[in-house]
Design a protein around this motif. Structure first.
Motif, PDB file in Angstrom:
ATOM      1  N   ARG A 196     -10.540   7.806  -1.682  1.00 36.64           N
ATOM      2  CA  ARG A 196     -11.691   8.467  -1.070  1.00 36.64           C
ATOM      3  C   ARG A 196     -12.931   8.399  -1.955  1.00 36.64           C
ATOM      4  N   ARG A 197     -14.072   8.305  -1.295  1.00 34.59           N
ATOM      5  CA  ARG A 197     -15.368   8.379  -1.963  1.00 34.59           C
ATOM      6  C   ARG A 197     -16.013   9.719  -1.618  1.00 34.59           C
ATOM      7  N   ALA A 198     -16.480  10.423  -2.618  1.00 36.89           N
ATOM      8  CA  ALA A 198     -17.122  11.724  -2.379  1.00 36.89           C
ATOM      9  C   ALA A 198     -18.423  11.508  -1.612  1.00 36.89           C
ATOM     10  N   ASP A 199     -18.461  11.999  -0.401  1.00 39.34           N
ATOM     11  CA  ASP A 199     -19.618  11.766   0.466  1.00 39.34           C
ATOM     12  C   ASP A 199     -20.234  13.069   0.967  1.00 39.34           C
ATOM     13  N   ALA A 200     -19.404  14.035   1.288  1.00 40.01           N
ATOM     14  CA  ALA A 200     -19.901  15.275   1.893  1.00 40.01           C
ATOM     15  C   ALA A 200     -20.974  15.970   1.058  1.00 40.01           C
ATOM     16  N   ILE A 204     -12.922   5.990   4.422  1.00 36.76           N
ATOM     17  CA  ILE A 204     -12.729   6.302   3.007  1.00 36.76           C
ATOM     18  C   ILE A 204     -13.744   7.317   2.500  1.00 36.76           C
ATOM     19  N   MET A 205     -14.487   7.928   3.400  1.00 36.50           N
ATOM     20  CA  MET A 205     -15.420   8.968   2.993  1.00 36.50           C
ATOM     21  C   MET A 205     -14.703  10.316   3.015  1.00 36.50           C
ATOM     22  N   ARG A 237     -11.727  10.978   2.288  1.00 32.51           N
ATOM     23  CA  ARG A 237     -10.308  10.896   2.617  1.00 32.51           C
ATOM     24  C   ARG A 237      -9.766   9.546   2.138  1.00 32.51           C
ATOM     25  N   ASP A 238      -8.475   9.514   1.840  1.00 33.08           N
ATOM     26  CA  ASP A 238      -7.831   8.259   1.467  1.00 33.08           C
ATOM     27  C   ASP A 238      -7.451   7.466   2.705  1.00 33.08           C
ATOM     28  N   GLN A 239      -7.528   6.164   2.604  1.00 33.90           N
ATOM     29  CA  GLN A 239      -7.005   5.265   3.630  1.00 33.90           C
ATOM     30  C   GLN A 239      -5.744   4.617   3.050  1.00 33.90           C
ATOM     31  N   GLU A 240      -4.599   4.999   3.578  1.00 31.98           N
ATOM     32  CA  GLU A 240      -3.329   4.510   3.042  1.00 31.98           C
ATOM     33  C   GLU A 240      -2.773   3.380   3.894  1.00 31.98           C
ATOM     34  N   ILE A 241      -2.227   2.390   3.219  1.00 32.79           N
ATOM     35  CA  ILE A 241      -1.566   1.267   3.870  1.00 32.79           C
ATOM     36  C   ILE A 241      -0.115   1.274   3.421  1.00 32.79           C
ATOM     37  N   LEU A 242       0.797   1.450   4.377  1.00 30.84           N
ATOM     38  CA  LEU A 242       2.226   1.547   4.089  1.00 30.84           C
ATOM     39  C   LEU A 242       2.987   0.546   4.952  1.00 30.84           C
ATOM     40  N   VAL A 243       3.859  -0.214   4.335  1.00 33.02           N
ATOM     41  CA  VAL A 243       4.688  -1.143   5.099  1.00 33.02           C
ATOM     42  C   VAL A 243       5.994  -1.363   4.346  1.00 33.02           C
ATOM     43  N   SER A 244       7.094  -1.421   5.097  1.00 29.60           N
ATOM     44  CA  SER A 244       8.425  -1.629   4.530  1.00 29.60           C
ATOM     45  C   SER A 244       9.118  -2.762   5.273  1.00 29.60           C
ATOM     46  N   SER A 245       9.901  -3.528   4.529  1.00 28.83           N
ATOM     47  CA  SER A 245      10.647  -4.625   5.146  1.00 28.83           C
ATOM     48  C   SER A 245      12.004  -4.766   4.465  1.00 28.83           C
ATOM     49  N   VAL A 246      12.856  -5.580   5.061  1.00 31.18           N
ATOM     50  CA  VAL A 246      14.177  -5.817   4.487  1.00 31.18           C
ATOM     51  C   VAL A 246      14.556  -7.271   4.677  1.00 31.18           C
TER      52      VAL A 246
END
Length: 348
Positions: free
Chosen positions: A140-144, A330-331, A333-342
């Motif tokens: 996150r970037r501090a924007d507020a 990203i203002m 708040r975090d932008q999360e990227i999650l991925v799982s594989s097998v």
């Protein structure tokens, strides 16, 4: 103390129709995870020359942190007549090595202020195969703190109309009201830097730091916007435009001088003044990066070994999971990227 002066000049230039904004940088990032745990990163960054001038957020640079980079200028101009630049970059990280969290070298002093995207990969052997877990967080970037006052005014229909109107369509009184609002927004932004300085010197010296805060308020409250209002009412010309920018710069120079004078006479020690100035400078630099990011867009593609068994992406394209988001994601708040594989064992 670092001058946080670009905001006021920019706002006055917008009101006068002088400022040509940088285009929206498009970031297309791809992460390819190999079965052995190696990770291949590639990116394509498309924008106009202002997006690549190097004083905003970090982009991959040739020879920096292992990135291979090439850049071309498109022959076709964009809709504003600006040339379009495409920068491509690639990096391969061997298995077990730390993955990048910025586009800068770890030791670069700017690494703490540019966009952070820590990336982690875990490969785990289980009974039925090898599981891969990838997580990347665009932090996150501090924007507020910087946009609160403007948003508050934009929620008021009368002030919103003034803030969004062309200055040459307003009456003299409305132009004066507009400039008063712009002073208020600018002050709220400048005071965030002062607050950083106050935090740096500690609670015991808070009263002395607040003398700088009060000096900024007094300067802005007493600043006469009539000269700018008069210039905004004139027909557009090169001389008028030059004069508008000069008066706006004089305002910020005067504000900087008032805060410097208050700091020097505050009773703070030389060491405390140094801490105060450094904190203001850091806040300014961090905010400049955030403003540079504020109109950008991302497309992030992740390709994993084997079968994707879970993700929080927007869509899949074959074996790839794709996320698309804009700077608002990203203002604050975090932008999360999650991925799982097998990769399953044969016969499983």
């Amino acid at each position: 103390m670092e001058r946080m002066c670009g905001i006021w000049v920019g706002r006055v230039a917008v009101a006068a129709g002088l400022l040509v904004m940088a285009g929206c940088l498009e970031r297309r990032e791809t992460i390819r995870v190999q079965p052995d745990g190696a990770v291949m990163f590639s990116g394509e960054f498309v924008g106009d020359p202002a997006d690549f001038r190097g004083d905003g957020d970090a982009l991959p640079e040739a020879g920096v942190a292992g990135w291979a980079v090439s850049q071309v200028e498109d022959k076709d101009k964009d809709k504003d007549g600006k040339p379009r630049i495409t920068r491509t970059a690639s990096l391969t990280v061997p298995p077990g090595r730390p993955l990048p969290s910025t586009y800068l070298a770890v030791e670069d002093p700017r690494a703490s202020i540019v966009l952070q995207f820590p990336t982690e990969l875990l490969a785990e052997r289980r009974a039925d195969g090898t599981y891969y877990q990838l997580r990347r967080v665009y932090q996150r970037r501090a924007d507020a703190p910087y946009t609160y006052e403007q948003r508050r005014l934009e929620n008021n229909p009368s002030s919103k109309r003034l803030l969004t109107a062309d200055a040459d369509t307003l009456t003299d009184m409305e132009r004066s009201e507009l400039l008063a609002l712009m002073k208020k927004v600018e002050l709220s932004k400048q005071l965030q830097g002062v607050m950083a300085g106050i935090r740096a010197i500690g609670l015991g010296a808070q009263d002395r730091g607040l003398s700088v805060y009060a000096a900024a308020e007094r300067y802005v409250a007493g600043y006469d916007t009539a000269p700018i209002a008069a210039l905004l009412s004139q027909p557009k010309s090169e001389q008028r435009d030059t004069s508008i920018v000069q008066v706006a710069e004089d305002f910020t120079n005067g504000l900087h001088g008032a805060m410097m004078k208050a700091l020097e006479s505050s009773g703070l020690s030389a060491e405390q003044r140094g801490l105060f100035k450094a904190a203001v400078r850091l806040e300014h630099d961090r905010r400049a990066v955030t403003e540079d990011l504020s109109d950008e867009r991302w497309e992030v593609r992740v390709e994993m070994p084997g079968e994707v068994i879970g993700h929080n992406g927007g869509r899949t394209e074959g074996s790839a999971v794709v996320w698309e988001f804009e700077a608002l994601a990203i203002m604050d708040r975090d932008q999360e990227i999650l991925v799982s594989s097998v990769v399953r064992d044969p016969g499983r």
